[in-house]
Structures are given as C-alpha cells and as structure tokens.
Write an enzyme that holds these catalytic residues in place. Structure first.
Site, PDB file in Angstrom:
ATOM      1  N   GLY A   1       0.850  -1.181   0.000  1.00 59.72           N
ATOM      2  CA  GLY A   1       0.000   0.000   0.000  1.00 59.72           C
ATOM      3  C   GLY A   1       0.886   1.231   0.000  1.00 59.72           C
TER       4      GLY A   1
ATOM      5  N   GLN B   1       2.772   9.776   2.211  1.00 58.66           N
ATOM      6  CA  GLN B   1       4.099   9.168   2.012  1.00 58.66           C
ATOM      7  C   GLN B   1       4.811   9.712   0.782  1.00 58.66           C
ATOM      8  OE1 GLN B   1       2.594   4.896   2.570  1.00 58.66           O
ATOM      9  NE2 GLN B   1       4.725   4.784   3.250  1.00 58.66           N
TER      10      GLN B   1
ATOM     11  N   CYS C   1       7.360  -0.820   6.386  1.00 61.94           N
ATOM     12  CA  CYS C   1       6.776   0.351   5.730  1.00 61.94           C
ATOM     13  C   CYS C   1       7.805   0.961   4.792  1.00 61.94           C
ATOM     14  CB  CYS C   1       6.366   1.368   6.804  1.00 61.94           C
ATOM     15  SG  CYS C   1       5.644   2.881   6.146  1.00 61.94           S
ATOM     16  N   LEU C   2       7.354   1.406   3.635  1.00 62.89           N
ATOM     17  CA  LEU C   2       8.276   2.020   2.672  1.00 62.89           C
ATOM     18  C   LEU C   2       8.873   3.321   3.220  1.00 62.89           C
ATOM     19  CD1 LEU C   2       6.263   1.439  -0.632  1.00 62.89           C
ATOM     20  CD2 LEU C   2       8.318   0.219   0.114  1.00 62.89           C
TER      21      LEU C   2
ATOM     22  N   HIS D   1      -2.937  -0.114   8.581  1.00 63.39           N
ATOM     23  CA  HIS D   1      -1.623   0.495   8.361  1.00 63.39           C
ATOM     24  C   HIS D   1      -1.732   1.686   7.404  1.00 63.39           C
ATOM     25  CE1 HIS D   1       2.908   0.121   7.714  1.00 63.39           C
ATOM     26  NE2 HIS D   1       2.525   0.958   6.765  1.00 63.39           N
ATOM     27  N   GLU D   2      -2.435   1.489   6.287  1.00 67.24           N
ATOM     28  CA  GLU D   2      -2.500   2.552   5.269  1.00 67.24           C
ATOM     29  C   GLU D   2      -3.332   3.736   5.745  1.00 67.24           C
ATOM     30  OE1 GLU D   2      -0.415   2.556   2.973  1.00 67.24           O
ATOM     31  OE2 GLU D   2       0.140   0.494   3.405  1.00 67.24           O
TER      32      GLU D   2
ATOM     33  N   HIS E   1      -1.636   6.050   8.087  1.00 64.24           N
ATOM     34  CA  HIS E   1      -0.770   7.054   7.453  1.00 64.24           C
ATOM     35  C   HIS E   1      -1.515   8.372   7.241  1.00 64.24           C
ATOM     36  CE1 HIS E   1       3.062   5.199   6.532  1.00 64.24           C
ATOM     37  NE2 HIS E   1       2.498   4.134   5.996  1.00 64.24           N
TER      38      HIS E   1
HETATM   39 NI    NI Z   1       3.491   2.339   5.530  1.00 64.10          NI
END
Ligand code: NI
Length: 195
Positions: free
Chosen positions: A53, A58, A106-107, A148-149, A152
């Site tokens: 995701g 981000q 996480c990215l 999680h998404e 953000h």
């Molecule tokens: Ni993430």
C-alpha cells in the site's frame, strides 16, 4: 495524449509530512485531472516499490488518499491478495475485540520491521477514485493492511504501535531470527480469517 508515469519520491521517517493528518477531498477536487493524475502516479510508485500500500502523505501530498495492492507480494509473501484499491477519504471502524499479531514494515521506515497488534475485523468506508461509495468489511491481514495505510492518513506509523521495542529488526534479521516464529502466527491467522 501519451503520458509517462511519474515515480514519486517516498518520504522517510522523520519528515514532518508523515505526521500530518491528511485533508479530505471534495468530489470536485477528486474528479480533477490533477488529482486523478496524482492517483495514477501513487499507484505506479506503490507497484514500483513492491509496497502492499502507499498513502498520499508518504509521497508528500496531505490528501486523504491511499492505494493498496497485494498480488503475490515479494515483501510480504504470506499476505492474501488484495485487488488494486484506491481509497479516498477513508474511515475505519473496528467491528470486534479480536486482535492478531502482525510483523509490519513500511516504505517510509527503511529496513525495519516490528511486531504490532492489529484489529482482526474492521469496516472501511469512503470513496473509490471515481467518487462512488466504498464499503468493505475486512478481516485478518487485509484488515491489518487497511489499518496500516489509513493510519498514514492520520499521521501514524506502524512504529507507534510497536509495544515491545525488542521486536524491532532489520529485514535480514527478521528472516534469520523471527520469520519462523511469525510464520506460525501467519498460519493461524490465515486458517482463522482467510479460508
Ligand atoms: Ni506504511
């Protein structure tokens, strides 16, 4: 007109944008070429980075938009597939007290994983990218990915949910020392929620 996709830069932990609450979009804004093009780029960037995701914050946009896609993901091979989903102005509602242990990455948090508790049953509501209503009840790992998404978009990162900091590990050390144990949890979660 032919248009090349644009890969966006992914913000890394410590950048204030990741702690900002994203703002909701109006239907008119969502329909605009600027936002629709941004969504294309968000999806392209997520796929290029093998993310499960990616949220707009981000990639430095404080808009309440996130994308999800799990298709035989090499970063998370145990996750059940999620078709390409774009959520706009999403809200999440917890449907039961059940939780499960997840080992997240996480990215925006390079080379770090950690163990978090996630709600096992949630309802996600919002809009699709065309402005139509999105309503979905999610369970297990799919519920975890949604949490999680959407986190953000409220300025939260998975590290905020790690209650035992001794579970933090690099991806290499996860494979060496934590993967086998976590795979037992994975099997239990898959058996309970994804059969
Ligand atoms: Ni993430």
């Amino acid at each position: 007109m032919l248009r090349w996709m644009t890969l966006l830069k992914i913000a890394q932990i410590g950048h204030p944008i990741l702690r900002q609450t994203a703002r909701h979009l109006s239907a008119e804004e969502l329909a605009s070429p600027e936002v629709q093009t941004f969504i294309d780029d968000l999806v392209e960037t997520m796929m290029d980075a093998n993310g499960a995701g990616l949220a707009a914050t981000q990639v430095y946009k404080p808009w309440a938009i996130c994308a999800l896609l799990v298709k035989d993901n090499p970063r998370y091979p145990y996750k059940p597939n999620i078709p390409l989903t774009v959520l706009v102005n999403p809200q999440i509602e917890v449907l039961s007290d059940e939780t499960f242990e997840n080992f997240e990455g996480c990215l925006s948090v390079p080379n770090l994983r950690g163990q978090v508790q996630r709600h096992a049953r949630v309802r996600v509501t919002g809009w699709n990218r065309d402005g139509s209503d999105f309503v979905q009840e999610c369970v297990g790992f799919t519920a975890g990915t949604m949490q999680h998404e959407i986190d953000h978009l409220f300025g939260r990162l998975f590290v905020d949910h790690v209650t035992d900091p001794s579970t933090f590990c690099t991806w290499a050390e996860f494979d060496r020392h934590h993967k086998a144990g976590f795979m037992q949890t994975v099997q239990a979660v898959v058996a309970k929620y994804h059969r």
